[in-house]
Design a protein around this motif. Sequence first.
Motif, PDB file in Angstrom:
ATOM      1  N   UNK A  22      43.060  42.826  53.305  1.00  0.00           N
ATOM      2  CA  UNK A  22      43.469  42.202  51.682  1.00  0.00           C
ATOM      3  C   UNK A  22      43.522  43.329  50.826  1.00  0.00           C
ATOM      4  N   UNK A 167      24.555  33.520  48.018  1.00  0.00           N
ATOM      5  CA  UNK A 167      25.170  33.571  49.187  1.00  0.00           C
ATOM      6  C   UNK A 167      25.484  35.150  49.602  1.00  0.00           C
ATOM      7  N   UNK A 216      38.084  18.783  31.796  1.00  0.00           N
ATOM      8  CA  UNK A 216      36.942  17.918  32.043  1.00  0.00           C
ATOM      9  C   UNK A 216      36.605  16.705  31.253  1.00  0.00           C
ATOM     10  N   UNK A 250      35.126  35.943  30.548  1.00  0.00           N
ATOM     11  CA  UNK A 250      36.440  35.544  30.253  1.00  0.00           C
ATOM     12  C   UNK A 250      37.429  35.899  31.245  1.00  0.00           C
ATOM     13  N   UNK A 251      37.629  37.361  31.344  1.00  0.00           N
ATOM     14  CA  UNK A 251      38.353  37.787  32.380  1.00  0.00           C
ATOM     15  C   UNK A 251      37.824  38.459  33.757  1.00  0.00           C
ATOM     16  N   UNK A 252      36.732  37.990  34.028  1.00  0.00           N
ATOM     17  CA  UNK A 252      36.128  38.554  35.130  1.00  0.00           C
ATOM     18  C   UNK A 252      35.947  37.471  36.190  1.00  0.00           C
ATOM     19  N   UNK A 253      36.137  38.117  37.468  1.00  0.00           N
ATOM     20  CA  UNK A 253      35.933  37.201  38.705  1.00  0.00           C
ATOM     21  C   UNK A 253      34.490  37.184  38.929  1.00  0.00           C
ATOM     22  N   UNK A 254      34.061  35.906  39.676  1.00  0.00           N
ATOM     23  CA  UNK A 254      32.471  36.003  39.867  1.00  0.00           C
ATOM     24  C   UNK A 254      31.998  37.195  40.673  1.00  0.00           C
ATOM     25  N   UNK A 256      33.032  40.190  40.056  1.00  0.00           N
ATOM     26  CA  UNK A 256      32.819  41.570  38.912  1.00  0.00           C
ATOM     27  C   UNK A 256      31.522  41.085  38.198  1.00  0.00           C
TER      28      UNK A 256
ATOM     29  N   UNK B 113      40.222  42.837  44.666  1.00  0.00           N
ATOM     30  CA  UNK B 113      39.647  41.572  44.515  1.00  0.00           C
ATOM     31  C   UNK B 113      40.772  40.715  43.680  1.00  0.00           C
ATOM     32  N   UNK B 114      40.796  39.547  43.879  1.00  0.00           N
ATOM     33  CA  UNK B 114      41.429  38.438  42.942  1.00  0.00           C
ATOM     34  C   UNK B 114      41.169  38.759  41.532  1.00  0.00           C
ATOM     35  N   UNK B 116      40.819  37.315  37.829  1.00  0.00           N
ATOM     36  CA  UNK B 116      40.382  36.202  37.595  1.00  0.00           C
ATOM     37  C   UNK B 116      41.290  35.216  36.761  1.00  0.00           C
ATOM     38  N   UNK B 117      42.321  35.719  36.436  1.00  0.00           N
ATOM     39  CA  UNK B 117      43.521  34.822  35.725  1.00  0.00           C
ATOM     40  C   UNK B 117      44.496  34.312  36.684  1.00  0.00           C
ATOM     41  N   UNK B 121      42.682  32.486  42.217  1.00  0.00           N
ATOM     42  CA  UNK B 121      41.170  32.610  41.823  1.00  0.00           C
ATOM     43  C   UNK B 121      40.631  31.066  41.368  1.00  0.00           C
ATOM     44  N   UNK B 122      41.921  30.622  40.372  1.00  0.00           N
ATOM     45  CA  UNK B 122      41.364  29.263  39.705  1.00  0.00           C
ATOM     46  C   UNK B 122      41.231  28.231  40.944  1.00  0.00           C
ATOM     47  N   UNK B 124      40.020  28.731  43.772  1.00  0.00           N
ATOM     48  CA  UNK B 124      38.708  28.838  44.352  1.00  0.00           C
ATOM     49  C   UNK B 124      37.439  28.324  43.714  1.00  0.00           C
ATOM     50  N   UNK B 125      37.511  28.552  42.375  1.00  0.00           N
ATOM     51  CA  UNK B 125      36.647  27.915  41.482  1.00  0.00           C
ATOM     52  C   UNK B 125      36.769  26.410  41.440  1.00  0.00           C
ATOM     53  N   UNK B 128      34.896  25.361  44.481  1.00  0.00           N
ATOM     54  CA  UNK B 128      33.532  25.367  44.303  1.00  0.00           C
ATOM     55  C   UNK B 128      32.913  24.131  43.661  1.00  0.00           C
ATOM     56  N   UNK B 129      33.659  23.840  42.512  1.00  0.00           N
ATOM     57  CA  UNK B 129      33.314  22.480  41.962  1.00  0.00           C
ATOM     58  C   UNK B 129      33.383  21.272  42.563  1.00  0.00           C
ATOM     59  N   UNK B 167      33.841  28.910  48.345  1.00  0.00           N
ATOM     60  CA  UNK B 167      33.678  30.237  47.735  1.00  0.00           C
ATOM     61  C   UNK B 167      34.704  31.340  48.302  1.00  0.00           C
ATOM     62  N   UNK B 169      36.947  30.685  50.811  1.00  0.00           N
ATOM     63  CA  UNK B 169      38.738  30.638  51.082  1.00  0.00           C
ATOM     64  C   UNK B 169      39.289  29.435  50.050  1.00  0.00           C
ATOM     65  N   UNK B 270      46.156  31.308  53.171  1.00  0.00           N
ATOM     66  CA  UNK B 270      47.122  32.144  52.255  1.00  0.00           C
ATOM     67  C   UNK B 270      47.887  33.161  52.879  1.00  0.00           C
TER      68      UNK B 270
END
Lengths: 272, 272
Positions: A22, A167, A216, A250-254, A256, B113-114, B116-117, B121-122, B124-125, B128-129, B167, B169, B270
Motif C-alpha cells: 500500500x 491494539x 449524531x 482535526x487533520x490527523x489520522x489515528x 498519526x 497512510x490514509x 484523515x480527510x 478514512x471516514x 474506517x472511523x 469502529x463506531x 480498524x 479494514x 478496496x
Amino acid sequence: MPPPTVFIVSDGTGITAETFAHSILSQFDQKFRLVRVPFVDSADKAFATVEKISESAVLDGRRPIVFTTLVDSSSNSIVKNSNALVLDIFQQFVEPLELELDMKSTHAVGRGHQNADTEEYKKRIEAINFSLAHDDGQSNRNLAEADVILIGVSRSGKTPTSLYLAMQYGVKAANYPLIPEDFERGKLPTPLLQHRDKLFGLSIDAQRLSEIRNERRPGSKYAALENCRYEINEAEVMMRREGVKWLSSTHKSIEEIATTILQEIKLDRPAY
Amino acid sequence: MPPPTVFIVSDGTGITAETFAHSILSQFDQKFRLVRVPFVDSADKAFATVEKISESAVLDGRRPIVFTTLVDSSSNSIVKNSNALVLDIFQQFVEPLELELDMKSTHAVGRGHQNADTEEYKKRIEAINFSLAHDDGQSNRNLAEADVILIGVSRSGKTPTSLYLAMQYGVKAANYPLIPEDFERGKLPTPLLQHRDKLFGLSIDAQRLSEIRNERRPGSKYAALENCRYEINEAEVMMRREGVKWLSSTHKSIEEIATTILQEIKLDRPAY
C-alpha cells in the motif's frame, strides 16, 4: 486498459505485505486491483497461486505485479517464476542482514506476526480489554494501571485512538471526557487529579467538531458551532493551566495521533 | 555485547516501516533494541537523525541497522550516509515499479497512510463506531448494515476481532454472544435469524476458555471446565445445524482470525 492487478502473496496473513504494498503503490497516481493470497504454506498452494497470476495476465493483457513475503525458499522460487513483476520483500533485506549480523536467519514461516500464545500477544489483548473497560470515563477502577489517559471534549477522537494504542502497541489507554460541568467547576475531573502525569489531551477544530456532532444529534445544542467553540476553548484553557500536553486531532489520522502520543509519553518500547 | 540497535526512520508515522522491520527481524534469533524516528520531513531532521545513529554506533561498539522509508530524495541521501547498514525500503521497490508501469512515482511524503480527510478514512472511523455500538449484542438496531456478525460463546475472541476488522479494514463487524438460554431454546438469538448470511462463528478449546474465564471470575460456574465444554459443544452443534461457518480461535492471533474471516465472507476489497 483495466488497472494493473497486484497480488499479495504471503505464507501468513499477508498483512505486512499488504501494508507495505500500500505504501509503495500510493506513490503512483494509478488505481490498482488488489488480490490477496494469504496462507501460501505449501508447494501446491504456490503452484495454484502461479496459475491464478497467469490467468490474470491473460485477462488483463498485461503481467501483474506480485508482492511476496514467502520465507520458504522452494515456494518462493515457484512464485518467482510467475509471468509477473515479482517484488520479493524478504530476500532483498534478509540477505544483507545475515551478512551484517554474521548469522543465518531462521527461515521460519509465519513469524512475522505475533503468535497468539506469546506473552506479548496476551499483553495486547489485555490492553484492548483495559481500554474498552476504561472508555469514556466508564470506570475509575485501576486507573493507576493505565499507561496513558486521554482527555478531551466529546467526539474529539479519544475512543478510536485509545483502541488503536491498545491494539497496535499493547498500551493500556484509558480515556476520560471533559464535560461542561468540569468547565463550570474549573477543575479536572476528580478521579484524574492523582494521575496528572498520565494525561494527554486531544483537541479539535470547532467547525469540524460541530459537523461530527451534528451527524449524531442534528440541530442539538450539543452540536451547535457556538457550543463547540465554548467547550474547546474551555478545554484548551484547562489543559494549558494544568500543564497537560495536547494535540489537535482535526487533520490527523489515528495512526498519526497514536505515534505522536507515544513519542510524547516516552513509554518503554518493546524490543523484538 | 549489547543487542544491535535498529532505527526506524520515516517521514510519516513509521508504522509501515516498523511492521516491515518486525517481520524481517523476527527471522533472526536475536534481540534488537528499537529506536523509532518518525516525522523526518526536513533536511535538518535528517541530519539530526544521522547524529543519533552515529552516537548509537559509538555507544554500542557496532554500527546500527537502519530501516528507512523516506520518500524525499535529499533527506534520503543524508540518512544513507550514516554509519549504519541502511536498508532503504522504498528505493528498492519504487524504481522497478516505475519501469514496469512506465510512469514516474509522485515522490509524495507521508502518502503511505490514509489521510484523515479521505472518504476511506471516514469509513474506517464509522466502522469502529459501529463495531463498538454493536459489541456483545448491545444493540439490534441497524444490524442490516453490518458486513459481518460474529457469534460465539462469551470470551471466544469476538470483541477484539470485531474491532480489528473495523480498524484495519473498515469492515462493520457486529458481534453477538451465544448464551445458555439460546442452547436451551435450541435456536439462534431471534434478532439474528434474518441475518443468517452475515453470521460467522468463533469457537475455542474448552481448556483455554476455562483459563480465560477463570481470570475474570475465578472459581465460578461460568469458568468451570465442565460448563465451558457444554457451552462450546452446544454452540458448535448449533452453528453446524444452522450452516454457519466458524473457526477455532484457540491458537490464532486476531490478525489471523480477521484475515480468515475476510477470505470466507468475500467482502469487496478496496482497490488502492
